[in-house]
Enzyme design. Structure first.
Site, PDB file in Angstrom:
ATOM      1  N   GLU A 174     112.684  69.408  29.097  1.00 53.27           N
ATOM      2  CA  GLU A 174     113.470  69.519  27.850  1.00 53.27           C
ATOM      3  C   GLU A 174     113.207  68.363  26.904  1.00 53.27           C
ATOM      4  O   GLU A 174     114.126  67.779  26.327  1.00 53.27           O
ATOM      5  CB  GLU A 174     114.977  69.613  28.141  1.00 53.27           C
ATOM      6  CG  GLU A 174     115.393  70.793  28.969  1.00 53.27           C
ATOM      7  CD  GLU A 174     114.891  72.105  28.414  1.00 53.27           C
ATOM      8  OE1 GLU A 174     114.562  72.178  27.222  1.00 53.27           O
ATOM      9  OE2 GLU A 174     114.800  73.056  29.203  1.00 53.27           O
TER      10      GLU A 174
HETATM   11  C1  LIG Z   1     110.151  72.315  37.312  1.00 46.30           C
HETATM   12  C2  LIG Z   1     109.919  72.572  35.848  1.00 46.30           C
HETATM   13  C3  LIG Z   1     110.676  73.517  35.203  1.00 46.30           C
HETATM   14  C4  LIG Z   1     110.429  73.807  33.848  1.00 46.30           C
HETATM   15  N1  LIG Z   1     111.135  74.811  33.235  1.00 46.30           N
HETATM   16  C5  LIG Z   1     110.750  75.209  31.990  1.00 46.30           C
HETATM   17  C6  LIG Z   1     111.302  76.390  31.410  1.00 46.30           C
HETATM   18  O1  LIG Z   1     112.184  77.039  31.978  1.00 46.30           O
HETATM   19  N2  LIG Z   1     110.833  76.794  30.191  1.00 46.30           N
HETATM   20  C7  LIG Z   1     109.848  76.107  29.535  1.00 46.30           C
HETATM   21  O2  LIG Z   1     109.454  76.523  28.454  1.00 46.30           O
HETATM   22  N3  LIG Z   1     109.326  74.959  30.052  1.00 46.30           N
HETATM   23  C8  LIG Z   1     109.738  74.516  31.263  1.00 46.30           C
HETATM   24  N4  LIG Z   1     109.184  73.384  31.821  1.00 46.30           N
HETATM   25  C9  LIG Z   1     108.206  72.642  31.057  1.00 46.30           C
HETATM   26  C10 LIG Z   1     108.691  71.276  30.612  1.00 46.30           C
HETATM   27  O3  LIG Z   1     109.698  71.408  29.640  1.00 46.30           O
HETATM   28  C11 LIG Z   1     107.445  70.526  30.132  1.00 46.30           C
HETATM   29  O4  LIG Z   1     106.794  70.082  31.313  1.00 46.30           O
HETATM   30  C12 LIG Z   1     107.751  69.392  29.195  1.00 46.30           C
HETATM   31  O5  LIG Z   1     108.134  69.911  27.965  1.00 46.30           O
HETATM   32  C13 LIG Z   1     106.559  68.460  28.983  1.00 46.30           C
HETATM   33  O6  LIG Z   1     105.405  69.183  28.619  1.00 46.30           O
HETATM   34  P1  LIG Z   1     104.039  68.933  29.426  1.00 46.30           P
HETATM   35  O7  LIG Z   1     104.372  68.995  30.876  1.00 46.30           O
HETATM   36  O8  LIG Z   1     103.024  69.866  28.911  1.00 46.30           O
HETATM   37  O9  LIG Z   1     103.647  67.447  29.077  1.00 46.30           O
HETATM   38  P2  LIG Z   1     102.765  66.946  27.820  1.00 46.30           P
HETATM   39  O10 LIG Z   1     103.287  67.522  26.563  1.00 46.30           O
HETATM   40  O11 LIG Z   1     101.343  67.158  28.124  1.00 46.30           O
HETATM   41  O12 LIG Z   1     103.083  65.402  27.828  1.00 46.30           O
HETATM   42  C14 LIG Z   1     102.644  64.517  28.896  1.00 46.30           C
HETATM   43  C15 LIG Z   1     103.304  63.176  28.693  1.00 46.30           C
HETATM   44  O13 LIG Z   1     102.816  62.607  27.481  1.00 46.30           O
HETATM   45  C16 LIG Z   1     103.833  61.895  26.804  1.00 46.30           C
HETATM   46  N5  LIG Z   1     104.005  62.482  25.451  1.00 46.30           N
HETATM   47  C17 LIG Z   1     103.603  63.686  25.007  1.00 46.30           C
HETATM   48  N6  LIG Z   1     103.905  63.840  23.710  1.00 46.30           N
HETATM   49  C18 LIG Z   1     104.517  62.722  23.317  1.00 46.30           C
HETATM   50  C19 LIG Z   1     105.068  62.258  22.090  1.00 46.30           C
HETATM   51  N7  LIG Z   1     105.072  63.020  20.990  1.00 46.30           N
HETATM   52  N8  LIG Z   1     105.614  61.028  22.050  1.00 46.30           N
HETATM   53  C20 LIG Z   1     105.635  60.250  23.146  1.00 46.30           C
HETATM   54  N9  LIG Z   1     105.154  60.632  24.333  1.00 46.30           N
HETATM   55  C21 LIG Z   1     104.581  61.841  24.421  1.00 46.30           C
HETATM   56  C22 LIG Z   1     105.084  61.986  27.664  1.00 46.30           C
HETATM   57  O14 LIG Z   1     105.157  60.842  28.483  1.00 46.30           O
HETATM   58  C23 LIG Z   1     104.827  63.205  28.515  1.00 46.30           C
HETATM   59  O15 LIG Z   1     105.529  63.135  29.741  1.00 46.30           O
HETATM   60  C24 LIG Z   1     109.449  73.066  33.151  1.00 46.30           C
HETATM   61  C25 LIG Z   1     108.719  72.078  33.799  1.00 46.30           C
HETATM   62  C26 LIG Z   1     108.925  71.836  35.129  1.00 46.30           C
HETATM   63  C27 LIG Z   1     108.071  70.800  35.820  1.00 46.30           C
END
Ligand SMILES: Cc1cc2nc3c(=O)[nH]c(=O)nc-3n(C[C@H](O)[C@H](O)[C@H](O)COP(=O)(O)OP(=O)(O)OC[C@H]3O[C@@H](n4cnc5c(N)ncnc54)[C@H](O)[C@@H]3O)c2cc1C
Length: 593
Positions: free
Chosen positions: A436
């Site tokens: 989130e």
């Molecule tokens: C168990 C689980 C359940 C989930 N449930 C849902 C769900 O029900 N629905 C859904 O849609 N998604 C869901 N998600 C997805 C979750 O919301 C995303 O993993 C999250 O939004 C981060 O996206 P990403 O993993 O692609 O990380 P990325 O966007 O690739 O980011 C990687 C890291 O880079 C850094 N970063 C990226 N952008 C920025 C920025 N602008 N500023 C500063 N730092 C930054 C942060 O440290 C981040 O952790 C779930 C994930 C998990 C693991």
């Protein structure tokens, strides 16, 4: 097997004494009959259900996990039993409208329910919370025709729901979404694309699943402004299976009992909800609710871990109390005699109790924002929620990881052993700073959007609230009032510093973000602790205390003297500026560089 005892005494203190919930709800005129007795009854029953029907399956369900075969997901039997108990108790419709079979109770009670069920089993509470959020999204954004089809099923727990935003190449940056929507002649749409990490994407708990999907209508512009929100069910209203399927069950660090799925939409029939091109704004209603839920899960899991750690610290005999033995008749003293163990346990209390006060306070603001008769009051509450939600999520999530980690430390090697239950909680809360909205991104949201919002009006309101609280403190709490005033001044100084620096170099806001977010979070907690201490002090003056109110003031002092000073460290670090992190060239980050 670990057990869980609902912390109803503290919850009642927050709900009744601190927030004056009965009076505030009465002002809305929207909840006739919701008085202190009814609230207490709900708290009691919710606590009983969480402890007796949700928590006992928690460890076994995690060990067992969900299974998937040919697109069919089977949840562990314990999760199915917990879900059945939740639905049979009428909890799925706690805040749903009576015409949909719901009880029409305030959202603040759903916030309490969420804490209790999350402490009992985060995996189970994920299903409960998600489905309720989808019900509210349908009420708020779907057409009356769609509401007629889906409201009762969601309110009664017969239907589940999901939030589908994330795609393989697009997480934090939702605007990159590629899932596309094509219009059809009958006004419905066809969705095609892949969503990953979808909580409750497929399972055997409900007869239907209502997916809310962000997608781009063909021809709409790239970026987040081109996204629309669609409702697409697993089973169509005519009983046919829709063109969507779970293709993988994610194998993850924790929450094995929560079915996190990769979903393929292959021309799935869908209906637009809300306005075309304004899907992200609509989805943000759910994202904000989910942010508070995710943050509170950190707090709830830490409460569960604290109960295990505090019980352990009282009975584990190792070493001797400083000075002289506390129990010479025993071979060693309980580890609770060691100052460092007390530091950890009190730090955890310093977090949980402030987090609970903050979180439930925001729950009450949701009821005001939705149901108060005065539009100005509704708007003020909605703005306040918008201002505080992302930082509350980030702070509760971060402290949840650190404090659950401290609880594990209290158990030493026995914390690392699965049977005691703390390692599961620690693995689970690790998700919260990621989900989130990654906390680092939320720090930027705080600096770039929330503080300047409405020309800084909400920021000034926040600073004024802190000032008012410090001024209201009785003489007995003068030291805490001075601490809050100092934290407030430092936070304002940091905001000015960042604004000036980032005008010249845009990296400065990102570089300062996490330090500033943590200063803000500590100040939020300090604000809650002074409020609680003020209410406790007034109760003490009335002369009836069994130790609970005096305990509140002790923990407040611990927080101010031992935890709030961390804000000063963040201020020092923040002033180092972006240079320290932006100077190394990208190659420097390769392991062999
Ligand atoms: C168990 C689980 C359940 C989930 N449930 C849902 C769900 O029900 N629905 C859904 O849609 N998604 C869901 N998600 C997805 C979750 O919301 C995303 O993993 C999250 O939004 C981060 O996206 P990403 O993993 O692609 O990380 P990325 O966007 O690739 O980011 C990687 C890291 O880079 C850094 N970063 C990226 N952008 C920025 C920025 N602008 N500023 C500063 N730092 C930054 C942060 O440290 C981040 O952790 C779930 C994930 C998990 C693991």
């Amino acid at each position: 097997m670990p057990s869980y005892s609902p912390p109803l005494r503290d919850i009642r203190f927050v709900v009744h004494d601190l927030l004056q919930t009965e009076r505030v709800l009465a002002e809305t005129g929207a909840f006739p009959g919701v008085d202190r007795d009814l609230i207490d009854q709900v708290l009691e029953e919710a606590g009983k259900m969480a402890a007796e029907q949700i928590q006992p399956q928690n460890q076994a369900s995690e060990a067992e996990g969900c299974r998937m075969e040919k697109g069919v997901v089977t949840t562990p039997p314990g999760i199915r039993a917990a879900y059945a108990a939740f639905v049979a108790g009428g909890w799925s419709g706690l805040c749903a409208r009576p015409e949909h079979g719901g009880q029409g109770l305030p959202q603040m009670l759903a916030f309490v329910l969420n804490e209790l069920t999350s402490a009992a089993s985060i995996a189970a509470s994920d299903y409960f919370g998600l489905f309720a959020m989808v019900y509210h999204m349908v009420q708020r954004h779907a057409s009356p025709a769609l509401q007629a089809v889906y409201s009762e099923g969601l309110a009664s727990g017969r239907f589940g729901g999901t939030m589908c935003m994330t795609e393989p190449h697009c997480g934090t940056d939702v605007g990159l979404a590629r899932t596309r929507a094509e219009p059809t002649a009958d006004g419905s749409w066809r969705l095609t694309g892949t969503k990953i990490f979808i909580s409750a994407g497929e399972h055997d708990l409900t007869e239907n699943i209502v997916h809310l999907v962000l997608a781009r209508a063909v021809g709409d512009p790239p970026g987040s402004r081109g996204l629309s929100l669609f409702l697409t069910p697993k089973i169509l209203p005519d009983g046919a299976r829709n063109g969507l399927v779970a293709v993988t069950l994610e194998d993850k660090m924790a929450y094995a009992a929560s079915a996190t799925c990769q979903m393929a939409f292959d021309g799935a029939t869908a209906w637009l909800i809300g306005e075309r091109g304004k899907g992200l704004a609509a989805m943000f209603d759910m994202v904000n609710a989910a942010r508070l839920m995710v943050g509170s899960q950190g707090m709830a899991a830490t409460e569960a871990a604290y109960q295990i750690a505090a019980a352990y610290a009282r009975q584990r005999l190792q070493g001797r109390a400083p000075g002289k033995p506390a129990h010479p008749e025993l071979p060693a003293d309980p580890i609770l005699c060691h100052p460092d163990v007390r530091r950890m346990l009190l730090g955890v209390r310093g977090y949980i109790e402030a987090a609970r006060a903050l979180y439930l306070g925001l729950g009450l603001e949701v009821d005001i924002a939705e149901r108060h008769p005065d539009p100005a009051r509704r708007k003020a509450a909605a703005d306040w929620l918008g201002f505080l939600t992302s930082t509350t999520k980030a702070t509760l999530a971060d402290f949840g990881v650190w404090c659950t980690n401290d609880c594990l430390q209290v158990l030493g090697g026995h914390g690392y052993i699965r049977a005691n239950g703390v390692e599961q909680l620690l693995r689970e809360v690790r998700l919260n700073p990621i989900q989130e909205g990654a906390n680092g991104m939320l720090a930027l949201d705080l600096i770039r959007r929330q503080i300047p919002r409405d020309d800084g009006a909400l920021w000034r309101r926040f600073l004024a609230e802190l000032e008012t609280e410090a001024a209201a403190a009785p003489p007995a709490l003068a030291d805490l009032a001075a601490g809050l005033a100092q934290a407030r001044a430092r936070l304002a100084q940091a905001a000015d510093w960042i604004r000036e620096r980032s005008a010249a170099d845009p990296s400065e806001a990102g570089a300062a973000g996490t330090d500033f977010q943590r200063m803000f979070g500590l100040t939020l907690f300090a604000w809650q602790w002074l409020k609680m201490a003020r209410v406790a002090e007034a109760g003490l003056e009335r002369g009836n205390d069994d130790g609970f109110l005096a305990g509140k003031i002790m923990t407040a002092r611990f927080f101010y003297r031992r935890m709030l000073p961390m804000a000063e460290g963040h201020w020092q670090s923040l002033q180092a500026g972006a240079e320290t992190m932006m100077t190394p060239p990208p190659d420097y980050f390769w392991p062999d560089a």
